[in-house]
Design an enzyme around this catalytic site. Structure first.
Site, PDB file in Angstrom:
ATOM      1  N   ASP A  97       0.826  -1.206   0.000  1.00  0.00           N
ATOM      2  CA  ASP A  97       0.000   0.000   0.000  1.00  0.00           C
ATOM      3  C   ASP A  97       0.856   1.251   0.000  1.00  0.00           C
ATOM      4  O   ASP A  97       1.838   1.338   0.750  1.00  0.00           O
ATOM      5  CB  ASP A  97      -0.839   0.042   1.285  1.00  0.00           C
ATOM      6  CG  ASP A  97      -2.300  -0.260   1.032  1.00  0.00           C
ATOM      7  OD1 ASP A  97      -2.758  -0.176  -0.129  1.00  0.00           O
ATOM      8  OD2 ASP A  97      -2.990  -0.578   2.021  1.00  0.00           O
ATOM      9  N   GLU A 196     -14.094  -2.203  -1.735  1.00  0.00           N
ATOM     10  CA  GLU A 196     -14.298  -2.318  -0.280  1.00  0.00           C
ATOM     11  C   GLU A 196     -15.639  -1.727   0.157  1.00  0.00           C
ATOM     12  O   GLU A 196     -16.039  -0.649  -0.293  1.00  0.00           O
ATOM     13  CB  GLU A 196     -13.164  -1.599   0.484  1.00  0.00           C
ATOM     14  CG  GLU A 196     -13.374  -1.651   1.997  1.00  0.00           C
ATOM     15  CD  GLU A 196     -12.153  -1.322   2.841  1.00  0.00           C
ATOM     16  OE1 GLU A 196     -11.064  -1.082   2.262  1.00  0.00           O
ATOM     17  OE2 GLU A 196     -12.297  -1.314   4.080  1.00  0.00           O
TER      18      GLU A 196
HETATM   19  O1  KIV Z   1      -4.894  -1.573   4.196  1.00  0.00           O
HETATM   20  C1  KIV Z   1      -5.438  -2.665   3.970  1.00  0.00           C
HETATM   21  O2  KIV Z   1      -5.244  -3.646   4.673  1.00  0.00           O
HETATM   22  C2  KIV Z   1      -6.329  -2.716   2.815  1.00  0.00           C
HETATM   23  C3  KIV Z   1      -7.144  -3.960   2.666  1.00  0.00           C
HETATM   24  C4  KIV Z   1      -8.116  -4.074   3.729  1.00  0.00           C
HETATM   25  C5  KIV Z   1      -7.755  -4.062   1.320  1.00  0.00           C
HETATM   26  O3  KIV Z   1      -6.390  -1.822   2.054  1.00  0.00           O
END
Ligand code: KIV
Length: 286
Positions: A97, A196
């Site tokens: 991320d 989501e």
């Molecule tokens: O940050 C995270 O864990 C996510 C998932 C829940 C998709 O974006």
């Protein structure tokens, strides 16, 4: 074990790649993509045999660091946890991320930060939150060699604008916006999209109308794959439980019980026992 690990011509198991994931658009009853979050080497090692994709999610800010939201997560946190996961996962495709503030300003800033993650972590790609407003950035990154997983619907990094973690897409206009967001990021070159916290018909429509895999979290079985936060799924993170989480075990209670027994044995002198000590003979003990 997942049946979808890739095998090289010499028969060796190899890591799943972005094109492997991209090709897993579910058609004709094919198996859904199995995805989980991982933040540490131990978790990555344990999950790797069962997952197609491991996401180093910025949810680690809340789950590991006790932050109220993901907004405070930094690039350094993502890089360090990404490196740990890469050391533990040998087969799953690892995606990291991008934290809040590292990509929204401009495609150029996004590229600089995404390139740092790719170089220092060695992961297969990055994930960014947002729909139509992020399409230009998705295009900029993918055209320059950075695979992007998109994320539409409930956007945790926008919690302050949304006023909380609320399901998105109720009503025709809101539903249409999410569908258009998914189409925009798919058209811009994303290889998959996390959907989501949205209403089932919205997730279903997105899955039917775009040609990249949709990965649902509170997005219904209509999606091409599913993802959960591992600590939610295993019952370790219990501060709150979103409707879409299923707890497959109660790891939190198990850990607390182990700590209780350890404390009792240390206090009573039962631990450490002879077999836990170096150079202690039975006669030395009083
Ligand atoms: O940050 C995270 O864990 C996510 C998932 C829940 C998709 O974006």
């Amino acid at each position: 074990m997942s049946t979808h690990k890739s095998i090289d011509i010499d028969g060796a198991m190899r890591r799943l790649t972005v094109p492997d994931i991209r090709a897993r658009k579910r058609r004709d009853g094919a198996e859904p993509l199995v995805c989980l979050t991982a933040y540490t080497v131990l978790t990555a090692r344990l999950l790797d045999a069962h997952t197609d994709l491991l996401l180093v999610g910025d949810s680690l800010g809340m789950v590991l660091y006790g932050l109220d939201t993901t907004v405070g997560v930094t690039m350094d946190m993502m890089v360090l946890h990404g490196q740990a996961v890469m050391r533990g996962a040998k087969r799953s495709c690892v995606i990291v991320d991008m934290p809040f503030g590292s990509y929204q300003e401009s495609p150029e800033v996004a590229f600089r930060n995404a390139a740092r993650i790719m170089k220092e972590v060695g992961c297969a790609g990055v994930k960014i939150e947002g729909g139509a407003e992020m399409a230009e950035t998705v295009k900029f990154l993918t055209e320059r060699g950075i695979p992007v997983m998109a994320h539409v619907g409930l956007l945790p990094q926008s919690v302050n604008t949304a006023g909380g973690f609320k399901a998105q897409g109720r009503g025709d206009a809101a539903a249409e916006k999410i569908v258009q967001d998914a189409k925009a990021v798919a058209g811009a070159g994303a290889f998959a999209v996390v959907v989501e916290g949205t209403w089932e018909p919205v997730a279903r429509r997105i899955t039917e109308e775009i040609d990249i895999p949709t990965i649902g979290i509170g997005g219904s079985p209509a999606c091409d794959g599913q993802i959960l936060v591992t600590e939610d799924m295993a019952g370790l993170f219990t501060d709150f439980k979103p409707k879409f989480v299923k707890r497959y075990m109660d790891l939190g209670s198990g850990l607390a019980e182990a700590a209780r027994q350890y404390a009792e044995e240390v206090r009573s002198g039962a631990f450490p026992a002879e077999e836990h000590c170096f150079g202690v003979k039975a006669k030395d003990k009083s």
